[in-house]
Motif scaffolding. Sequence first.
Motif, PDB file in Angstrom:
ATOM      1  N   LEU A 139      19.096 -22.357  -4.842  1.00 37.55           N
ATOM      2  CA  LEU A 139      18.335 -21.203  -4.403  1.00 37.55           C
ATOM      3  C   LEU A 139      17.656 -21.470  -3.070  1.00 37.55           C
ATOM      4  O   LEU A 139      17.642 -20.632  -2.178  1.00 37.55           O
ATOM      5  N   LEU A 140      17.115 -22.665  -2.913  1.00 38.77           N
ATOM      6  CA  LEU A 140      16.436 -23.017  -1.669  1.00 38.77           C
ATOM      7  C   LEU A 140      17.372 -22.996  -0.487  1.00 38.77           C
ATOM      8  O   LEU A 140      17.009 -22.587   0.612  1.00 38.77           O
ATOM      9  N   LEU A 141      18.607 -23.444  -0.702  1.00 41.00           N
ATOM     10  CA  LEU A 141      19.505 -23.670   0.416  1.00 41.00           C
ATOM     11  C   LEU A 141      20.564 -22.600   0.579  1.00 41.00           C
ATOM     12  O   LEU A 141      21.353 -22.654   1.501  1.00 41.00           O
ATOM     13  N   SER A 142      20.597 -21.645  -0.299  1.00 40.21           N
ATOM     14  CA  SER A 142      21.598 -20.602  -0.187  1.00 40.21           C
ATOM     15  C   SER A 142      21.202 -19.570   0.842  1.00 40.21           C
ATOM     16  O   SER A 142      20.089 -19.518   1.343  1.00 40.21           O
ATOM     17  N   ALA A 143      22.156 -18.696   1.159  1.00 36.31           N
ATOM     18  CA  ALA A 143      21.892 -17.659   2.146  1.00 36.31           C
ATOM     19  C   ALA A 143      20.843 -16.675   1.670  1.00 36.31           C
ATOM     20  O   ALA A 143      20.273 -15.932   2.462  1.00 36.31           O
ATOM     21  N   ALA A 144      20.579 -16.622   0.397  1.00 34.43           N
ATOM     22  CA  ALA A 144      19.618 -15.664  -0.136  1.00 34.43           C
ATOM     23  C   ALA A 144      18.199 -16.174  -0.111  1.00 34.43           C
ATOM     24  O   ALA A 144      17.319 -15.601  -0.738  1.00 34.43           O
ATOM     25  N   ILE A 145      17.937 -17.222   0.642  1.00 41.47           N
ATOM     26  CA  ILE A 145      16.601 -17.822   0.660  1.00 41.47           C
ATOM     27  C   ILE A 145      15.538 -16.892   1.231  1.00 41.47           C
ATOM     28  O   ILE A 145      14.379 -16.949   0.865  1.00 41.47           O
ATOM     29  N   VAL A 146      15.908 -15.998   2.156  1.00 43.58           N
ATOM     30  CA  VAL A 146      14.934 -15.152   2.826  1.00 43.58           C
ATOM     31  C   VAL A 146      14.739 -13.854   2.057  1.00 43.58           C
ATOM     32  O   VAL A 146      15.705 -13.237   1.638  1.00 43.58           O
ATOM     33  N   VAL A 182      22.082 -21.474   9.599  1.00 42.82           N
ATOM     34  CA  VAL A 182      21.232 -22.347  10.408  1.00 42.82           C
ATOM     35  C   VAL A 182      20.654 -23.472   9.556  1.00 42.82           C
ATOM     36  O   VAL A 182      20.676 -24.647   9.941  1.00 42.82           O
ATOM     37  N   LEU A 183      20.156 -23.121   8.390  1.00 41.71           N
ATOM     38  CA  LEU A 183      19.544 -24.126   7.513  1.00 41.71           C
ATOM     39  C   LEU A 183      20.559 -25.187   7.096  1.00 41.71           C
ATOM     40  O   LEU A 183      20.219 -26.372   6.981  1.00 41.71           O
ATOM     41  N   ASP A 184      21.805 -24.777   6.892  1.00 38.80           N
ATOM     42  CA  ASP A 184      22.854 -25.736   6.553  1.00 38.80           C
ATOM     43  C   ASP A 184      22.983 -26.805   7.638  1.00 38.80           C
ATOM     44  O   ASP A 184      23.103 -28.004   7.350  1.00 38.80           O
ATOM     45  N   ARG A 185      22.960 -26.382   8.896  1.00 34.36           N
ATOM     46  CA  ARG A 185      23.103 -27.324  10.009  1.00 34.36           C
ATOM     47  C   ARG A 185      21.864 -28.215  10.144  1.00 34.36           C
ATOM     48  O   ARG A 185      21.978 -29.396  10.477  1.00 34.36           O
ATOM     49  N   VAL A 186      20.717 -27.634   9.885  1.00 35.89           N
ATOM     50  CA  VAL A 186      19.480 -28.420   9.942  1.00 35.89           C
ATOM     51  C   VAL A 186      19.489 -29.496   8.857  1.00 35.89           C
ATOM     52  O   VAL A 186      19.156 -30.656   9.105  1.00 35.89           O
ATOM     53  N   LEU A 187      19.863 -29.100   7.645  1.00 36.54           N
ATOM     54  CA  LEU A 187      19.927 -30.058   6.545  1.00 36.54           C
ATOM     55  C   LEU A 187      20.929 -31.166   6.845  1.00 36.54           C
ATOM     56  O   LEU A 187      20.655 -32.347   6.612  1.00 36.54           O
ATOM     57  N   HIS A 188      22.087 -30.797   7.368  1.00 37.75           N
ATOM     58  CA  HIS A 188      23.108 -31.800   7.666  1.00 37.75           C
ATOM     59  C   HIS A 188      22.601 -32.786   8.712  1.00 37.75           C
ATOM     60  O   HIS A 188      22.842 -33.998   8.601  1.00 37.75           O
ATOM     61  N   ARG A 189      21.872 -32.286   9.702  1.00 35.40           N
ATOM     62  CA  ARG A 189      21.310 -33.172  10.727  1.00 35.40           C
ATOM     63  C   ARG A 189      20.277 -34.114  10.106  1.00 35.40           C
ATOM     64  O   ARG A 189      20.255 -35.321  10.399  1.00 35.40           O
ATOM     65  N   ALA A 190      19.422 -33.597   9.244  1.00 33.74           N
ATOM     66  CA  ALA A 190      18.405 -34.429   8.592  1.00 33.74           C
ATOM     67  C   ALA A 190      19.060 -35.501   7.730  1.00 33.74           C
ATOM     68  O   ALA A 190      18.609 -36.652   7.691  1.00 33.74           O
ATOM     69  N   ALA A 191      20.141 -35.127   7.034  1.00 33.27           N
ATOM     70  CA  ALA A 191      20.855 -36.089   6.205  1.00 33.27           C
ATOM     71  C   ALA A 191      21.497 -37.173   7.067  1.00 33.27           C
ATOM     72  O   ALA A 191      21.432 -38.368   6.736  1.00 33.27           O
ATOM     73  N   GLU A 192      22.106 -36.769   8.171  1.00 32.37           N
ATOM     74  CA  GLU A 192      22.713 -37.735   9.086  1.00 32.37           C
ATOM     75  C   GLU A 192      21.667 -38.697   9.636  1.00 32.37           C
ATOM     76  O   GLU A 192      21.896 -39.915   9.714  1.00 32.37           O
ATOM     77  N   ASP A 193      20.524 -38.158  10.028  1.00 34.44           N
ATOM     78  CA  ASP A 193      19.448 -38.996  10.575  1.00 34.44           C
ATOM     79  C   ASP A 193      18.987 -40.037   9.565  1.00 34.44           C
ATOM     80  O   ASP A 193      18.554 -41.135   9.943  1.00 34.44           O
ATOM     81  N   GLU A 212      31.620 -26.150  -0.204  1.00 37.24           N
ATOM     82  CA  GLU A 212      30.787 -26.386   0.976  1.00 37.24           C
ATOM     83  C   GLU A 212      29.315 -26.357   0.607  1.00 37.24           C
ATOM     84  O   GLU A 212      28.529 -27.205   1.051  1.00 37.24           O
ATOM     85  N   ASN A 213      28.942 -25.395  -0.234  1.00 34.39           N
ATOM     86  CA  ASN A 213      27.552 -25.284  -0.652  1.00 34.39           C
ATOM     87  C   ASN A 213      27.144 -26.440  -1.560  1.00 34.39           C
ATOM     88  O   ASN A 213      26.037 -26.972  -1.433  1.00 34.39           O
ATOM     89  N   LEU A 214      28.049 -26.860  -2.445  1.00 32.10           N
ATOM     90  CA  LEU A 214      27.740 -27.976  -3.327  1.00 32.10           C
ATOM     91  C   LEU A 214      27.545 -29.262  -2.529  1.00 32.10           C
ATOM     92  O   LEU A 214      26.694 -30.092  -2.875  1.00 32.10           O
ATOM     93  N   ARG A 215      28.306 -29.432  -1.465  1.00 35.41           N
ATOM     94  CA  ARG A 215      28.112 -30.599  -0.605  1.00 35.41           C
ATOM     95  C   ARG A 215      26.697 -30.601  -0.023  1.00 35.41           C
ATOM     96  O   ARG A 215      26.031 -31.643   0.032  1.00 35.41           O
ATOM     97  N   LEU A 216      26.231 -29.430   0.361  1.00 37.62           N
ATOM     98  CA  LEU A 216      24.882 -29.323   0.904  1.00 37.62           C
ATOM     99  C   LEU A 216      23.825 -29.616  -0.159  1.00 37.62           C
ATOM    100  O   LEU A 216      22.801 -30.242   0.131  1.00 37.62           O
TER     101      LEU A 216
END
Length: 216
Positions: A10-17, A88-99, A143-147
């Motif tokens: 729920l937090l990371l899905s497109a329906a968060i807003v 956008v949040l998907d890309r932010v999360l992926h960057r945080a995970a990479e870091d 893709e969503n499960l990976r996130l």
Amino acid sequence: MHSRRRRTALLLSAAIVAAGPLLTACGNDAHPGAAAVVGGQRITVSELENRVDEVRAAQRAAVTDDTQYAQAIAQTGSLTRDTLHGMVLDRVLHRAAEDAGVTVSRKEVQQMRVGLEQQAGGAKGLEMTWLQQYGIPPQRLDENLRLQLEAQKLAAKLGTDTSQPAFWDALSKASDALGVDLNPRYGSWNAEKVTRVDAETPWVRQISPVGNQQTT
């Protein structure tokens, strides 16, 4: 464990807003052809529209009754803005995970999917749950499960969980580093809170849907 996964989805899905006012923009567009720019990479309006079309097509395929489909549309009236937030949040999360040095394997994604399918009564049940509750069409499920796994593993590495400030602080830092920039017609991005917000601008006017018409 199941409830935690559902909260994370729920937090990371497109329906968060939450649904907001419908917007019509006019005037100069500072982001020609782009819905957002994240880390110097564009999310084009065409890409965004394609994602929205995927959800609408899945909703249409899931119900044959026109009234039920109209209800599904009505419940997701802010789908375009919600979808952009999710992209956008998907890309932010992926960057945080990479870091943080977090990686997720294909095998881990499949294991998670098998477990969720068992809980949902099969593959179709899982796909329907993700579509109805989180706005994720079947072709985006893996893709969503990976996130979700990235989020869980990032939180674990930070010694916290996805509901705690430490987790969102990591996302905030990644968001700030990426320099997220939204096309004003979709609002603006708050890096500190890691969320999209509707912009107050003189060239935007609120409109109300006429009858059963929905605008995304």
